[in-house]
Scaffold this motif. Structure first.
Motif, short mmCIF file in Angstrom:
data_model
loop_
_atom_site.label_atom_id
_atom_site.label_comp_id
_atom_site.label_asym_id
_atom_site.label_seq_id
_atom_site.Cartn_x
_atom_site.Cartn_y
_atom_site.Cartn_z
N GLY A 92 1.08 -0.85 0.14
CA GLY A 92 -0.06 0.47 -0.22
C GLY A 92 0.74 1.05 -0.08
O GLY A 92 0.11 2.14 0.06
N GLN A 93 2.09 1.43 -0.10
CA GLN A 93 3.41 2.26 0.40
C GLN A 93 4.34 3.07 -1.15
O GLN A 93 4.73 3.48 -1.35
CB GLN A 93 4.24 2.16 0.82
CG GLN A 93 3.37 2.03 2.78
CD GLN A 93 4.63 2.44 3.91
OE1 GLN A 93 6.02 1.90 3.65
NE2 GLN A 93 4.13 2.22 4.98
N SER A 94 4.11 1.71 -2.32
CA SER A 94 4.33 2.05 -3.75
C SER A 94 3.96 3.98 -4.32
O SER A 94 2.51 4.25 -3.75
CB SER A 94 3.62 0.83 -4.61
OG SER A 94 2.16 0.24 -5.06
N LEU A 95 4.29 3.50 -5.43
CA LEU A 95 3.73 4.97 -6.03
C LEU A 95 2.94 4.75 -6.36
O LEU A 95 2.01 5.51 -6.41
CB LEU A 95 5.30 5.28 -6.93
CG LEU A 95 4.91 6.55 -7.64
CD1 LEU A 95 4.54 7.60 -7.39
CD2 LEU A 95 6.13 7.10 -9.30
N PRO A 96 2.88 3.49 -7.25
CA PRO A 96 1.35 3.07 -7.83
C PRO A 96 0.21 3.49 -6.44
O PRO A 96 -0.87 4.28 -6.70
CB PRO A 96 1.21 1.97 -8.30
CG PRO A 96 2.83 2.08 -8.73
CD PRO A 96 3.19 2.36 -7.71
N ASP A 97 0.64 3.21 -5.54
CA ASP A 97 -0.77 3.34 -4.64
C ASP A 97 -0.94 4.63 -4.58
O ASP A 97 -1.94 5.19 -3.74
CB ASP A 97 -0.39 2.63 -3.23
CG ASP A 97 -0.30 1.01 -3.42
OD1 ASP A 97 -1.13 0.58 -3.17
OD2 ASP A 97 0.43 0.58 -3.03
N ALA A 98 -0.16 5.48 -3.72
CA ALA A 98 -0.11 6.74 -3.73
C ALA A 98 -0.38 7.51 -4.87
O ALA A 98 -1.30 8.47 -4.85
CB ALA A 98 1.05 7.32 -3.69
N ILE A 99 -0.43 7.83 -6.26
CA ILE A 99 -1.41 8.22 -6.86
C ILE A 99 -2.18 7.76 -7.32
O ILE A 99 -3.21 8.87 -7.31
CB ILE A 99 -0.12 8.13 -8.09
CG1 ILE A 99 1.41 8.33 -8.65
CG2 ILE A 99 -0.70 8.83 -9.46
CD1 ILE A 99 2.20 7.83 -9.56
N GLN A 100 -2.38 6.44 -6.95
CA GLN A 100 -3.81 5.98 -6.61
C GLN A 100 -4.68 6.98 -5.79
O GLN A 100 -5.85 7.82 -6.05
CB GLN A 100 -4.50 4.80 -6.68
CG GLN A 100 -5.72 4.30 -6.35
CD GLN A 100 -5.67 3.16 -6.46
OE1 GLN A 100 -6.15 1.96 -7.60
NE2 GLN A 100 -6.12 2.08 -5.70
N ALA A 101 -4.01 7.07 -4.66
CA ALA A 101 -4.97 8.04 -3.45
C ALA A 101 -5.41 9.53 -3.91
O ALA A 101 -6.06 9.65 -3.38
CB ALA A 101 -4.06 7.38 -2.30
#
Length: 239
Positions: free
Chosen positions: A70-79
């Protein structure tokens, strides 16, 4: 060499990739990522509009090396996209250790495995080419082939670029660093020139290895890249 340049060289010449046993294991990792899309963080405003799918296709900087789920770059962008009310799912297809040649081999397979054609692809590879001191001409050819494949499928692209450390010499650096702006121009892709801009060299934003961003560093990168993704999605047809 200045401290930041030394750190950049260390990143590119060490653990940007966690070693794979073979290409088959890389495919298994990618398949697992595609089977389990990023979790859906709670949004600050209700999501609305058409559902969008973004494919984040890259190496360890996308995969979330050294970070918790949940801390990856794709996760952060989705958030961030959902926090703006954009109904977007960002699929993490990052594989640690991938070179541009590895990405070229698995791109079509990855796209074919998706249940839905992505509305947009984030393409981030090249660090491991520097690790292996691949001829920039080969890196350019591989990146061009991937962009051609995405163009053939009618999928817009956001490129997150890479830069070579100065210790590899001015000729290598000039040929390598020109790849991303050149291809962004010729393929009409949006470009973030250097994915680690503002993070590399800042120990508070890096993992203990000094070569990968920590969760705070990822958040810093996402703050810069997410608006590019959001703008790209907004320009797509509504239906």
């Amino acid at each position: 060499m200045a401290g930041a340049a030394l750190l950049q060289a260390a990143w590119l010449l060490s653990a940007c990739d966690t070693r794979r046993e073979d290409d088959a294991s890389a495919t298994n990792i990618a398949s697992a990522a595609l089977a389990q899309p990023s979790p859906s963080p709670s949004a600050s405003v209700p999501v609305s509009g058409p559902r969008r799918v973004v494919l984040a296709f890259g190496d360890s900087l996308y995969a979330g090396y050294g970070l918790q789920r949940g801390q990856s770059l794709p996760d952060a962008i989705q958030a961030r996209l959902r926090g703006q009310g954009i109904d977007a799912t960002v699929i993490n297809a990052g594989v640690s250790g991938d070179t541009t040649a590895d990405g070229r081999r698995r791109l079509a397979y990855t796209l074919d495995r998706l249940k839905t054609k992505p509305d947009l692809v984030m393409l981030g590879l090249g660090g491991n080419d520097v690790l292996r001191q691949v001829d920039p001409a080969e890196t350019r050819a591989n990146m061009t082939a991937m962009l051609d494949e995405l163009a053939r499928r009618g999928i817009p692209v956001i490129l997150t670029g890479m830069m070579a450390p100065p210790n590899l010499g001015p000729d290598f650096a000039s040929r390598f660093n020109a790849i991303w702006p050149d291809l962004a121009a010729t393929h009409h892709a949006v470009l973030d020139p250097f994915i680690l801009q503002g993070v590399l060299g800042n120990r508070t934003l890096m993992l203990p290895d000094g070569v990968h961003p920590n969760a705070t560093g990822v958040a810093r990168i996402a703050d810069r890249v997410a608006p590019l993704v959001g703008k790209g999605l907004e320009t797509l047809p509504k239906d």
